[in-house]
Design a protein around this motif. Structure first.
Motif, short mmCIF file in Angstrom:
data_model
loop_
_atom_site.label_atom_id
_atom_site.label_comp_id
_atom_site.label_asym_id
_atom_site.label_seq_id
_atom_site.Cartn_x
_atom_site.Cartn_y
_atom_site.Cartn_z
N ASN A 1 13.41 40.20 -64.97
CA ASN A 1 12.76 38.93 -65.44
C ASN A 1 12.83 37.87 -64.29
OD1 ASN A 1 14.51 39.67 -68.58
ND2 ASN A 1 12.30 39.74 -68.12
N ARG A 2 13.99 37.80 -63.73
CA ARG A 2 14.14 36.53 -62.70
C ARG A 2 13.21 36.73 -61.61
NH1 ARG A 2 16.54 33.35 -65.81
NH2 ARG A 2 18.75 33.47 -66.36
N GLN A 3 12.87 38.04 -60.99
CA GLN A 3 11.87 38.00 -60.11
C GLN A 3 10.44 37.74 -60.37
OE1 GLN A 3 12.27 42.27 -58.58
NE2 GLN A 3 14.61 42.19 -58.60
N GLU A 4 10.33 37.93 -61.65
CA GLU A 4 8.95 37.55 -62.18
C GLU A 4 9.08 36.11 -62.70
OE1 GLU A 4 8.41 40.50 -65.22
OE2 GLU A 4 8.49 42.25 -63.72
N ALA A 5 10.05 35.47 -62.45
CA ALA A 5 10.01 33.86 -62.77
C ALA A 5 9.84 33.81 -64.35
CB ALA A 5 9.09 32.96 -62.25
N ASP A 6 10.24 34.97 -65.18
CA ASP A 6 10.17 34.98 -66.45
C ASP A 6 11.55 34.55 -67.15
OD1 ASP A 6 9.60 35.58 -69.29
OD2 ASP A 6 9.58 37.52 -68.90
N SER A 7 11.76 33.14 -67.19
CA SER A 7 13.17 32.68 -67.75
C SER A 7 13.17 32.94 -69.32
CB SER A 7 13.31 31.27 -67.45
OG SER A 7 13.11 30.91 -66.06
N ALA A 8 12.17 32.86 -69.96
CA ALA A 8 12.03 33.18 -71.14
C ALA A 8 12.44 34.53 -71.96
CB ALA A 8 10.51 32.82 -71.97
N GLY A 9 12.00 35.31 -70.81
CA GLY A 9 12.30 37.04 -71.30
C GLY A 9 13.65 36.94 -70.83
N ALA A 10 14.16 36.31 -69.78
CA ALA A 10 15.63 36.41 -69.45
C ALA A 10 16.52 36.26 -70.74
CB ALA A 10 15.89 36.10 -68.24
N GLU A 11 16.23 34.70 -71.23
CA GLU A 11 16.90 34.36 -72.33
C GLU A 11 16.89 35.15 -73.60
OE1 GLU A 11 19.10 31.81 -72.55
OE2 GLU A 11 18.67 31.67 -70.25
N ASN A 12 15.59 35.79 -73.97
CA ASN A 12 15.45 36.62 -74.99
C ASN A 12 16.37 37.80 -74.66
OD1 ASN A 12 13.72 35.16 -76.07
ND2 ASN A 12 11.81 36.08 -75.21
N ASN A 13 16.61 38.41 -73.59
CA ASN A 13 17.01 39.47 -73.16
C ASN A 13 18.88 39.04 -73.37
OD1 ASN A 13 15.56 41.87 -72.67
ND2 ASN A 13 14.64 40.82 -70.91
N PHE A 14 19.19 38.11 -72.97
CA PHE A 14 20.60 37.88 -73.34
C PHE A 14 21.02 37.57 -74.67
CE2 PHE A 14 20.64 35.84 -68.85
CZ PHE A 14 21.64 36.52 -68.48
N ALA A 15 19.99 37.16 -75.71
CA ALA A 15 20.03 37.07 -76.82
C ALA A 15 20.02 38.59 -77.63
CB ALA A 15 18.92 36.33 -77.58
N TYR A 16 19.55 39.48 -76.97
CA TYR A 16 19.34 40.99 -77.46
C TYR A 16 20.73 41.29 -77.01
CZ TYR A 16 18.12 45.86 -77.56
OH TYR A 16 18.06 47.13 -77.76
N TRP A 17 21.25 41.22 -75.82
CA TRP A 17 22.30 41.83 -75.45
C TRP A 17 23.80 41.29 -76.52
CZ3 TRP A 17 24.33 45.62 -73.29
CH2 TRP A 17 25.83 45.65 -72.88
N LYS A 18 23.60 40.24 -76.99
CA LYS A 18 24.45 39.92 -78.10
C LYS A 18 24.36 40.74 -79.19
CE LYS A 18 25.06 34.70 -76.87
NZ LYS A 18 24.74 33.51 -77.10
N GLN A 19 23.37 41.01 -79.69
CA GLN A 19 23.15 41.88 -80.74
C GLN A 19 23.58 43.20 -80.53
OE1 GLN A 19 18.87 41.72 -81.81
NE2 GLN A 19 18.94 39.59 -81.84
N VAL A 20 23.31 43.65 -79.30
CA VAL A 20 23.89 45.04 -79.03
C VAL A 20 25.41 45.21 -78.75
CG1 VAL A 20 24.07 46.56 -77.13
CG2 VAL A 20 21.82 45.68 -77.64
N VAL A 21 25.85 44.09 -78.32
CA VAL A 21 27.47 44.03 -78.23
C VAL A 21 28.06 43.92 -79.68
CG1 VAL A 21 29.35 42.73 -77.44
CG2 VAL A 21 27.46 42.98 -75.77
N ALA A 22 27.53 43.37 -80.39
CA ALA A 22 27.73 43.10 -81.79
C ALA A 22 27.99 44.27 -82.80
CB ALA A 22 27.13 41.97 -82.70
N SER A 23 26.71 45.16 -82.39
CA SER A 23 26.86 46.49 -83.12
C SER A 23 25.98 47.56 -82.19
CB SER A 23 25.83 46.31 -84.45
OG SER A 23 24.49 45.86 -83.93
N PRO A 24 27.20 48.01 -81.15
CA PRO A 24 26.87 49.14 -80.20
C PRO A 24 26.43 50.46 -80.68
CG PRO A 24 29.31 48.64 -80.21
CD PRO A 24 28.60 47.53 -81.10
N LYS A 25 26.73 50.70 -82.10
CA LYS A 25 26.23 52.18 -82.26
C LYS A 25 25.10 52.12 -83.21
CE LYS A 25 30.14 53.56 -80.25
NZ LYS A 25 29.94 54.58 -78.94
N GLU A 26 24.40 51.00 -83.35
CA GLU A 26 23.38 51.00 -84.44
C GLU A 26 22.32 51.91 -83.57
OE1 GLU A 26 19.92 47.66 -85.22
OE2 GLU A 26 22.16 47.24 -85.89
N ASN A 27 21.82 52.55 -84.73
CA ASN A 27 20.87 53.69 -84.24
C ASN A 27 19.64 53.75 -85.22
OD1 ASN A 27 19.20 55.54 -82.89
ND2 ASN A 27 20.97 56.95 -83.09
#
Length: 334
Positions: free
Chosen positions: A207-233
């Motif tokens: 994201n950073r290499q592509e100057a995609d700040s919005a994409g990076a922020e979305n991925n940080f938000a997604y990572w919060k979800q993953v950390v909150a429920s790491p076994k969700e499948n």
């Protein structure tokens, strides 16, 4: 009456031809041996490609670990089977038996008309990946399964049990990195285009290499979800279970800090994880690790293709060059 007999014979021949055409293809139709073993109650499919006439000759083994897609090992169309590896295998088969393990729940062989445009297999009833695949599609499962396969191979009379190499590219590199940490019978590892500090940092780095700040922020938000429920499948796309397993605190960098067997690390300098690979190289030097050999390929991307006018050029295919380098390295690590 003779004409009737001739007509009947033609019908029989036509029916036989159509029946033969309708018969599903098997690995043997493409020159592969198909072995199976049991692991955690499942049948694991193992395909072996050998030089013709040397199928039972005792040789070293080269295990290729698949990347992230739910693809059959053997894919074919009207022209025949696709190459198993992205580089020429003639030299490899002179010295090695080539082994690949099928993805769980995915057919071993499939015609491309049954696959998506990206050659992924989806359950024809649900339009989603098979349940057996998504339930097992995470790092720890692949590492444990592949370690079991390695043990199985050491008991085969055609295998040089003291000379087994595993190569992984992209997602497959995470598997071989963990295997390098706990190698068992594994002699050496080829680690290509990996994510040495975990998948999520590689994604955000892109994201950073592509100057995609919005994409990076979305991925940080997604990572919060993953950390909150790491076994969700939920079996939809990259599940929390998969992403958390590929982004844990035990990264390939950590695996290699604890590894003792020889490792070849190859990556293109225009891959989104290139800077992270360089960082891992610095850390290996700091730690005094001498069992890793690094090869950075200038101006190549994730799949070792070059660029023309800033765009990936599929004609600039460099896999044979990369393969030449790691095969030369393999000979030096006997």
């Amino acid at each position: 009456m003779p004409h009737l007999r001739l007509f009947s014979l033609l019908l029989l021949l036509l029916a036989g031809a159509l029946a033969a055409r309708a018969q599903p293809k098997t690995p043997a139709d493409f020159g592969y041996r198909h072995l199976t073993m049991r692991y955690q109650g499942d049948t694991v499919n193992i395909l072996v490609l050998s030089k013709k006439g040397e199928e039972l000759k005792r040789k070293p083994v080269f295990l290729f670990v698949q990347g992230s897609m739910p693809q059959p090992v053997i894919m074919y169309d009207e022209k025949g089977a696709f190459p198993l590896l992205p580089f020429d295998t003639d030299t490899l088969l002179t010295r090695y038996h080539l082994v690949e393990i099928s993805k769980p729940g995915i057919p071993v062989v499939a015609h491309t008309r049954t696959l998506t445009p990206s050659y992924a297999y989806l359950d024809p009833k649900t339009g989603q990946v098979p349940l057996a695949y998504c339930q097992r599609n995470y790092l720890e499962y692949y590492v444990a399964r592949d370690a079991a396969v390695l043990r199985y191979l050491t008991h085969q009379p055609w295998v040089r049990a003291d000379d087994i190499t595993a190569m992984g590219h992209s997602e497959g590199s995470n598997v071989v990195a963990r295997l390098a940490r706990h190698p068992g019978p594994l002699r050496r590892v080829v680690y290509l285009s990996g994510s040495p500090l975990g998948r999520m940092l590689t994604v955000i780095s892109g994201n950073r290499q592509e100057a995609d700040s919005a994409g990076a922020e979305n991925n940080f938000a997604y990572w919060k979800q993953v950390v909150a429920s790491p076994k969700e499948n939920n079996c939809l796309g990259d599940t929390h279970l998969l992403v958390s397993s590929l982004s844990s605190t035990q990264t390939p960098l950590d695996d290699f800090l604890h590894s003792k067997i020889p490792v070849f690390v190859g990556y293109g300098t225009r891959d989104r994880s290139a800077l992270l690979e360089d960082y891992m190289r610095l850390e290996m030097i700091r730690a005094g690790k001498t069992n890793l050999t690094f090869r950075a390929y200038p101006e190549l991307e994730h799949n070792f293709m070059g660029f023309t006018n800033g765009v990936v050029d599929q004609k600039k295919w460099n896999w044979d060059r990369v393969a030449h380098d790691f095969f030369t390295w393999m000979k030096s690590t006997k």
